[in-house]
Scaffold this motif. Structure first.
Motif, short mmCIF file in Angstrom:
data_model
loop_
_atom_site.label_atom_id
_atom_site.label_comp_id
_atom_site.label_asym_id
_atom_site.label_seq_id
_atom_site.Cartn_x
_atom_site.Cartn_y
_atom_site.Cartn_z
N VAL A 117 0.86 -1.18 0.00
CA VAL A 117 0.00 0.00 0.00
C VAL A 117 0.89 1.23 0.00
O VAL A 117 1.75 1.39 0.89
CB VAL A 117 -0.94 0.04 1.23
CG1 VAL A 117 -1.84 1.28 1.17
CG2 VAL A 117 -1.78 -1.23 1.31
N LYS A 118 0.70 2.09 -0.99
CA LYS A 118 1.53 3.30 -1.12
C LYS A 118 0.65 4.50 -1.43
O LYS A 118 -0.26 4.41 -2.26
CB LYS A 118 2.55 3.10 -2.24
CG LYS A 118 3.45 4.30 -2.53
CD LYS A 118 4.39 4.00 -3.69
CE LYS A 118 5.17 5.23 -4.14
NZ LYS A 118 6.17 5.63 -3.14
N LEU A 119 0.90 5.61 -0.75
CA LEU A 119 0.17 6.84 -1.03
C LEU A 119 0.89 7.61 -2.15
O LEU A 119 2.12 7.66 -2.18
CB LEU A 119 0.08 7.74 0.21
CG LEU A 119 -0.63 7.17 1.44
CD1 LEU A 119 -0.85 8.26 2.49
CD2 LEU A 119 -1.96 6.52 1.07
N VAL A 120 0.10 8.17 -3.07
CA VAL A 120 0.65 9.00 -4.14
C VAL A 120 -0.06 10.33 -4.16
O VAL A 120 -1.21 10.45 -3.72
CB VAL A 120 0.52 8.30 -5.53
CG1 VAL A 120 1.42 7.07 -5.60
CG2 VAL A 120 -0.93 7.91 -5.82
N ASP A 121 0.63 11.34 -4.68
CA ASP A 121 0.06 12.69 -4.68
C ASP A 121 -1.13 12.82 -5.63
O ASP A 121 -2.08 13.55 -5.35
CB ASP A 121 1.13 13.72 -5.08
CG ASP A 121 2.20 13.88 -4.00
OD1 ASP A 121 1.92 13.51 -2.84
OD2 ASP A 121 3.30 14.35 -4.33
N ASP A 122 -1.06 12.13 -6.76
CA ASP A 122 -2.08 12.30 -7.79
C ASP A 122 -1.91 11.22 -8.86
O ASP A 122 -1.11 10.30 -8.69
CB ASP A 122 -1.97 13.70 -8.42
CG ASP A 122 -0.55 14.05 -8.85
OD1 ASP A 122 0.25 13.11 -9.08
OD2 ASP A 122 -0.23 15.25 -8.97
N LEU A 123 -2.64 11.35 -9.96
CA LEU A 123 -2.56 10.38 -11.06
C LEU A 123 -1.15 10.32 -11.64
O LEU A 123 -0.67 9.24 -11.99
CB LEU A 123 -3.59 10.74 -12.14
CG LEU A 123 -3.63 9.86 -13.38
CD1 LEU A 123 -3.90 8.40 -13.02
CD2 LEU A 123 -4.69 10.36 -14.37
#
Length: 417
Positions: free
Chosen positions: A320-326
């Motif tokens: 599971v990784k958080l990303v800023d945007d597309l």
């Protein structure tokens, strides 16, 4: 030994190429009948393979993959009968027309010739590949895993019996029974006889084939698959898709391995994800931003290791990784994906369109599970492999992928001006 197998396969391929669809289907029907009639012999060989594999400490998951039962064998025989119902691509005219020179030209599908397949511990692959090759008029040389050599030998014996009863050479389908790994290296250099090679196994096997083969290789089946949950996604359907993509059959190449989550919804989505993954028995491997929001939830959480972004778990584990945007999601997929299957969960048409256009994988999904990347699910009826390459075939490889084409020109005493 392999030289003789190659000579026999090449000779058989010339005969197979001339068969009508009806003649090929007769062979397949006989193979299916014989698999059922000789269930006892095949299961006896399989029991010996299982006993040896268990003694060698193979995991329960691998043992389950190796095991045949009367029901599984009947399912394999039924799959062969299903291949009979598929449209035969051989002889199909792809396109053509009359040229200004007066030459009438057409592009017609023909068999590849001899297909070599190297695969690991799945005894069903022996029958799947043999039936698809025979349906398309190709001979096959098979090299299964050492764990199932007795099962494969018993199965190929049945197939060869059916071939000979139909007046066709046993050399049309052959298996390398010896577990000697040196024979794999020898097989990789049989370009005089084998027209296309398909490795079905782990990354090590694929690397070996790419580096050492003098035969054109179709690689695939390594699936570091991603799902990106954007900030417009609806949580309930998104969680349903994630559960399916991770848990329906974790050991497959189209199982999701990394979940990318838009940081704007992380505060509310990750606790809901933790609840669902706890119910599903999935361990989460979270980056430092995600772990802070997951550590108080019911799901088991561990810090992600950098190399886990590049590997298949093939188990109930999920990055599971958080990303800023597309843009962040696409960049991660480009860096760590294997061009197998990737999905976006979104309610924004623009984001869906960008994902489709910018993620360069053999299968891309919008609001759907990655588990659909499969020949049967795509309506191809069956598959010989899933290709993550771009040349010749891409994605699930059905019957058409086992053909090539030749140009045919019809003249009326026509000469070039």
């Amino acid at each position: 030994m392999l030289e003789q197998m190659g000579i026999a396969a090449k000779a058989a391929s010339y005969q197979l190429a001339l068969l009508s669809s009806r003649e090929k289907n007769q062979v397949l029907e006989k193979i299916a009948d014989y698999l059922e009639a000789q269930t006892e012999d095949i299961l006896s060989a399989n029991a010996q393979d299982l006993a040896e594999a268990r003694a060698n400490g193979l995991s329960e998951a691998m043992l389950d993959r190796l095991a045949l039962t009367p029901a599984r064998l009947k399912g394999i025989a039924d799959d062969v009968r299903q291949v009979c119902n598929l449209a035969d691509p051989v002889g199909q005219v792809i396109d053509g027309g009359l040229l200004d020179s007066g030459l009438r030209i057409e592009r017609r599908r023909v068999p590849l010739g001899v297909v070599g397949v190297i695969y690991e511990a799945r005894p069903n692959v022996t029958v799947d590949v043999a039936s698809l090759c025979l349906k398309t008029g190709n001979a096959a040389i098979l090299r299964g895993g050492k764990e199932t050599w007795r099962t494969n030998a018993a199965t190929v014996k049945v197939i060869q019996q059916a071939l000979e009863e139909c007046g066709l050479p046993a050399g049309a389908v052959q298996a390398i029974e010896s577990p000697d790994r040196a024979l794999v290296g020898e097989m990789l250099r049989m370009d005089k006889y084998i027209d296309m090679l398909i490795p079905r196994g782990g990354a090590g096997l694929h690397k070996l084939c790419r580096e050492q083969s003098t035969i054109p290789v179709i690689t695939g089946g390594i699936g570091v698959c991603h799902i990106y949950v954007d900030d417009s996604a609806e949580f309930a359907p998104a969680l349903k898709i994630i559960v399916n993509a991770k848990t329906q059959r974790p050991s497959t190449c189209n199982t999701v391995e990394t979940l990318l989550v838009h940081k704007g919804i992380a505060d509310t989505f990750l606790p809901a994800l933790s609840q669902q993954m706890a119910v599903s028995g999935v361990t989460l491997h979270a980056d430092e931003n995600a772990i802070a929001l997951l550590k108080d939830g019911p799901a088991q959480v561990v810090p992600v290791k950098a190399q886990e972004y590049d590997d298949e778990f093939l188990s109930l584990d999920l990055n599971v990784k958080l990303v800023d945007d597309l843009d962040g999601a696409i960049a991660h997929i480009r860096a760590h994906g294997t061009q197998h299957s990737d999905a976006i969960l979104t309610r924004t048409l623009r984001n869906a369109s960008r994902f489709i256009n910018e993620v360069d994988s053999s299968a891309v999904y919008v609001n759907a599970s990655t588990r659909f990347t499969d020949g049967g699910q795509f309506g191809l009826g069956a598959e010989v492999a899933v290709s993550t390459q771009k040349l010749h075939a891409r994605g699930p490889m059905g019957l058409e992928a086992l053909t090539t084409y030749k140009w045919i020109g019809f003249g009326d005493d026509t000469i070039r001006a």
